[in-house]
Design an enzyme around this catalytic site. Structure first.
Site, PDB file in Angstrom:
ATOM      1  CB  CYS A 199      -5.966  -3.521  11.134  1.00  0.00           C
ATOM      2  SG  CYS A 199      -7.676  -3.023  11.379  1.00  0.00           S
TER       3      CYS A 199
ATOM      4  CB  ALA B 100      -0.902  -0.021   1.234  1.00  0.00           C
TER       5      ALA B 100
ATOM      6  CB  CYS C 132     -10.194   1.277  13.020  1.00  0.00           C
ATOM      7  SG  CYS C 132     -10.884  -0.364  13.207  1.00  0.00           S
TER       8      CYS C 132
HETATM    9  C1  LIG Z   1      -6.721  -8.563   8.619  1.00  0.00           C
HETATM   10  C2  LIG Z   1      -6.364  -7.144   8.371  1.00  0.00           C
HETATM   11  C3  LIG Z   1      -7.345  -6.172   8.474  1.00  0.00           C
HETATM   12  C4  LIG Z   1      -7.040  -4.839   8.257  1.00  0.00           C
HETATM   13  N1  LIG Z   1      -8.031  -3.912   8.335  1.00  0.00           N
HETATM   14  C5  LIG Z   1      -7.750  -2.609   8.097  1.00  0.00           C
HETATM   15  C6  LIG Z   1      -8.791  -1.632   8.115  1.00  0.00           C
HETATM   16  O1  LIG Z   1      -9.946  -1.934   8.330  1.00  0.00           O
HETATM   17  N2  LIG Z   1      -8.456  -0.344   7.882  1.00  0.00           N
HETATM   18  C7  LIG Z   1      -7.164   0.033   7.614  1.00  0.00           C
HETATM   19  O2  LIG Z   1      -6.921   1.209   7.392  1.00  0.00           O
HETATM   20  N3  LIG Z   1      -6.151  -0.884   7.595  1.00  0.00           N
HETATM   21  C8  LIG Z   1      -6.416  -2.194   7.817  1.00  0.00           C
HETATM   22  N4  LIG Z   1      -5.400  -3.128   7.767  1.00  0.00           N
HETATM   23  C9  LIG Z   1      -3.995  -2.688   7.719  1.00  0.00           C
HETATM   24  C10 LIG Z   1      -3.466  -2.351   6.330  1.00  0.00           C
HETATM   25  O3  LIG Z   1      -3.770  -3.350   5.408  1.00  0.00           O
HETATM   26  C11 LIG Z   1      -1.960  -2.164   6.422  1.00  0.00           C
HETATM   27  O4  LIG Z   1      -1.705  -1.224   7.429  1.00  0.00           O
HETATM   28  C12 LIG Z   1      -1.357  -1.673   5.127  1.00  0.00           C
HETATM   29  O5  LIG Z   1      -1.522  -2.638   4.122  1.00  0.00           O
HETATM   30  C13 LIG Z   1       0.115  -1.371   5.330  1.00  0.00           C
HETATM   31  O6  LIG Z   1       0.727  -1.063   4.119  1.00  0.00           O
HETATM   32  P1  LIG Z   1       2.299  -1.290   3.923  1.00  0.00           P
HETATM   33  O7  LIG Z   1       2.606  -0.821   2.560  1.00  0.00           O
HETATM   34  O8  LIG Z   1       3.031  -0.732   5.071  1.00  0.00           O
HETATM   35  O9  LIG Z   1       2.477  -2.858   4.012  1.00  0.00           O
HETATM   36  P2  LIG Z   1       1.963  -3.958   2.996  1.00  0.00           P
HETATM   37  O10 LIG Z   1       0.748  -3.476   2.291  1.00  0.00           O
HETATM   38  O11 LIG Z   1       1.860  -5.210   3.780  1.00  0.00           O
HETATM   39  O12 LIG Z   1       3.113  -4.082   1.910  1.00  0.00           O
HETATM   40  C14 LIG Z   1       4.447  -4.419   2.235  1.00  0.00           C
HETATM   41  C15 LIG Z   1       5.147  -4.863   0.960  1.00  0.00           C
HETATM   42  O13 LIG Z   1       6.540  -4.929   1.203  1.00  0.00           O
HETATM   43  C16 LIG Z   1       7.051  -6.088   0.608  1.00  0.00           C
HETATM   44  N5  LIG Z   1       8.279  -6.478   1.304  1.00  0.00           N
HETATM   45  C17 LIG Z   1       8.410  -6.890   2.585  1.00  0.00           C
HETATM   46  N6  LIG Z   1       9.682  -7.153   2.859  1.00  0.00           N
HETATM   47  C18 LIG Z   1      10.379  -6.919   1.729  1.00  0.00           C
HETATM   48  C19 LIG Z   1      11.746  -7.039   1.371  1.00  0.00           C
HETATM   49  N7  LIG Z   1      12.652  -7.459   2.246  1.00  0.00           N
HETATM   50  N8  LIG Z   1      12.116  -6.732   0.095  1.00  0.00           N
HETATM   51  C20 LIG Z   1      11.202  -6.301  -0.805  1.00  0.00           C
HETATM   52  N9  LIG Z   1       9.895  -6.171  -0.525  1.00  0.00           N
HETATM   53  C21 LIG Z   1       9.488  -6.483   0.726  1.00  0.00           C
HETATM   54  C22 LIG Z   1       5.944  -7.112   0.710  1.00  0.00           C
HETATM   55  O14 LIG Z   1       6.086  -8.135  -0.274  1.00  0.00           O
HETATM   56  C23 LIG Z   1       4.708  -6.243   0.487  1.00  0.00           C
HETATM   57  O15 LIG Z   1       4.332  -6.200  -0.876  1.00  0.00           O
HETATM   58  C24 LIG Z   1      -5.696  -4.479   7.938  1.00  0.00           C
HETATM   59  C25 LIG Z   1      -4.712  -5.471   7.812  1.00  0.00           C
HETATM   60  C26 LIG Z   1      -5.045  -6.791   8.017  1.00  0.00           C
HETATM   61  C27 LIG Z   1      -3.986  -7.839   7.845  1.00  0.00           C
END
Ligand SMILES: Cc1cc2nc3c(=O)[nH]c(=O)nc-3n(C[C@H](O)[C@H](O)[C@H](O)COP(=O)(O)OP(=O)(O)OC[C@H]3O[C@@H](n4cnc5c(N)ncnc54)[C@H](O)[C@@H]3O)c2cc1C
Lengths: 445, 111
Positions: free
Chosen positions: A208, A56, A389
């Protein structure tokens, strides 16, 4: 000499060019989290920017940087091609959505001028401005944006493994569609048969923090709808003495759970399960306690992904050091020791966050400040800790909870009470938030 | 969370993305109908307006009734005036869009 000076000394010609060229495209947020980037001029630069993680935050950042910069070399590193709409997983795990609704492709959101390396970073080496990929390639950067999300440590719970999800009464909504749909099989079975249901919550920050609560309340609602509520005994086991970080919502839940006959067992961190015996072990202040269950929702502890956790980018001391979260300034999202490094999303160690809603507020700030850093201007964008949330209390109703670092409620829709259950937040969750999330991936909100 | 017009538009486009091709086809038909009726000086004549208003009403009432069902909820989930007002507002918006989209086509009807 600080890290930024060191870094700039490495490439003096680049420094001159950076200083000579254009205006920052996305500065002037002045305490606000609102991006102004799309209307501002592009900054001309030949800086090399590496983004690690195309989830994201990574995709949002790639789109914003691509639009805010002219001539920059932007590289995003992530081997994952599938994009998962994680906020939808709670609805998949409770049988309300099909998994097809949460599966997507990163390619749909990837800007054309961003180079996508389908690899994983195995080491961050900020002192040499480089990252190492799993095929042994060292990639040098001028600026780094870390958006790796977090790592779910299933093995921190003795006896637990991901293979068990969907078997022997074990569910876990974290953190992919396969786990969520296998959890649904278990919840469907439990809500047909009844019995003892244990709903856990790990110690420390989890992504979350509302998700374990939503799974609990939606399961309870389903038991009622199926007419089996009387045959089920439910308990929620928080690891400490709170249910939610925001005090008003904490107070609401402390009343809501008992009123729905969900017993709260305080200070009950889950430390082990014996799948065959269907028995869970909790480390309570008065010693270990074993409870037999028919269904258990396991929420494992979470931390920054290993390569980040093992690097000098992680907090070395303080409250975020135990989860090895990335050390950033909580307002600017710039690394506190490496000024050419920024972070956003679940991986950063800030007092609250770890939601897609936080990502939506953080990424405009982190990218605007990165662009300011390139332009050698003061970092003026600030993240106020916004997180949100839609706390779904039953199918068809929820509370739209939005708050900041001070834990003050900051409702986007002042006419919707953040203290009462309504249909409108449910409608947002079911119909609108996915669209808002996709728009965020394109860097548009 | 602050909102911008561009942000809201982006969210609406994402929400409608699965139906975007349908809307585009409808828009093309509307444009042709508008061009034709403007040339013949009968765009939005009285009878066309009446029909478009009726169509808009059908859309609005349909949206009002189907709204909860489309979100896998029902009217029993509505709490307080706010939910009802918001549903009514959304239904009105759908009705207005229905009116706008049908007006060029029904303008082809002879007055
Ligand atoms: C069950 C559940 C319910 C949720 N409900 C909500 C909600 O209702 N409302 C809300 O706002 N949020 C919610 N969330 C939270 C939200 O989905 C996350 O906070 C958000 O996706 C975080 O984004 P991010 O980019 O930090 O991580 P992610 O979207 O997880 O992306 C991380 C990326 O980094 C990559 N990566 C990791 N390590 C490496 C590496 N070493 N090298 C290269 N790439 C790597 C992974 O492959 C992945 O593609 C929920 C999450 C879950 C699991």
């Amino acid at each position: 000499m600080n890290q930024q000076d060191k870094h700039l000394e490495i490439s003096p010609s680049r420094r001159k060019l950076l200083q000579a060229t254009g205006l920052a495209a996305a500065v002037g947020l002045g305490g606000s989290v609102v991006p102004t980037q799309s209307h501002a001029r592009k900054l001309k630069t030949n800086a090399k920017i590496v983004i690690v993680g195309a989830g994201a935050a990574g995709l949002d950042a790639a789109n914003r940087l691509s639009r805010g910069l002219d001539g920059a070399q932007i590289i995003i590193i992530d081997s994952r091609t599938e994009h998962i709409y994680q906020p939808g997983l709670t609805l998949v795990a409770t049988g309300i959505w099909k998994t097809t609704k949460v599966r997507d492709k990163n390619a749909r959101y990837m800007p054309n001028d961003v180079k996508w390396l389908k690899k994983r970073v195995v080491a961050f080496e900020p002192s040499s401005n480089s990252v190492m990929t799993d095929d042994g390639q060292r990639i040098i950067y001028d600026y780094l944006m870390v958006t790796t999300g977090l790592q779910v440590n299933y093995s921190d719970i003795e006896g637990m493994s991901t293979d068990l999800i969907g078997k022997l009464g074990i569910g876990c909504v974290y953190d992919n569609p396969d786990h969520a749909s296998r959890t649904w099989q278990m919840i469907d079975q439990y809500t047909d048969q009844g019995g003892v249901g244990i709903f856990t919550r790990a110690q420390g920050p989890v992504k979350c923090a509302g998700a374990p609560l939503k799974v609990t309340m939606l399961t309870e609602d389903l038991l009622r709808r199926k007419g089996h509520r009387d045959s089920a005994s439910m308990m929620y086991t928080p690891p400490a003495k709170g249910l939610f970080s925001q005090p008003d919502i904490n107070a609401f839940l402390k009343e809501e759970f008992p009123s729905r006959d969900i017993a709260i067992q305080w200070d009950h961190p889950l430390v082990g399960i014996e799948p065959e015996l269907k028995r869970a072990t909790f480390k309570t202040p008065s010693g270990e306690r074993r409870i037999d269950y028919d269904f258990i929702h396991v929420v494992p502890p979470m931390q920054a992904p290993d390569p980040l956790a093992d690097s000098d980018l992680a907090w070395q001391e303080g409250p975020f050091a135990s989860g090895h979260w990335m050390e950033v300034d909580k307002l600017t999202l710039q690394h506190r020791r490496y000024p050419n490094v920024f972070g956003s999303g679940d991986c950063v160690g800030t007092p609250i966050g770890k939601t897609a809603a936080s990502v939506k507020a953080q990424v405009p700030v982190a990218t605007a400040n990165l662009i300011s850093a390139i332009a050698d201007e003061p970092l003026s964008a600030r993240y106020n800790g916004y997180t949100s949330c839609p706390l779904i209390t039953r199918k068809g109703q929820g509370i739209l909870v939005e708050f900041d670092y001070d834990l003050n409620m900051i409702p986007s829709f002042p006419f919707i009470s953040p203290y009462e259950q309504h249909w409108f937040p449910w409608m947002l969750k079911d119909r609108m938030l996915h669209a808002a999330y996709n728009a965020m991936l394109r860097g548009r909100v | 969370m602050a909102f911008s017009v561009f942000g809201i538009l982006a969210v609406i486009i994402e929400a409608l993305r699965p139906l975007l091709s349908f809307f585009l086809i409808w828009l093309v038909i509307d444009l042709i109908a508008t061009a034709l009726t403007l040339r013949q000086r009968r765009f939005a004549h009285a009878r066309a307006r009446q029909w478009a208003i009726r169509a808009g009403l059908v859309f609005a009432v349909g949206a009002f009734l189907a709204g909860p069902w489309l979100t896998q909820a029902n009217f029993a989930d509505f709490i307080g005036l706010v939910d009802w007002l918001l549903l009514a507002l959304m239904a009105l918006a759908v009705g207005f869009i229905g009116f706008i989209l049908t007006l060029p086509v029904v303008s082809l009807i002879r007055s």
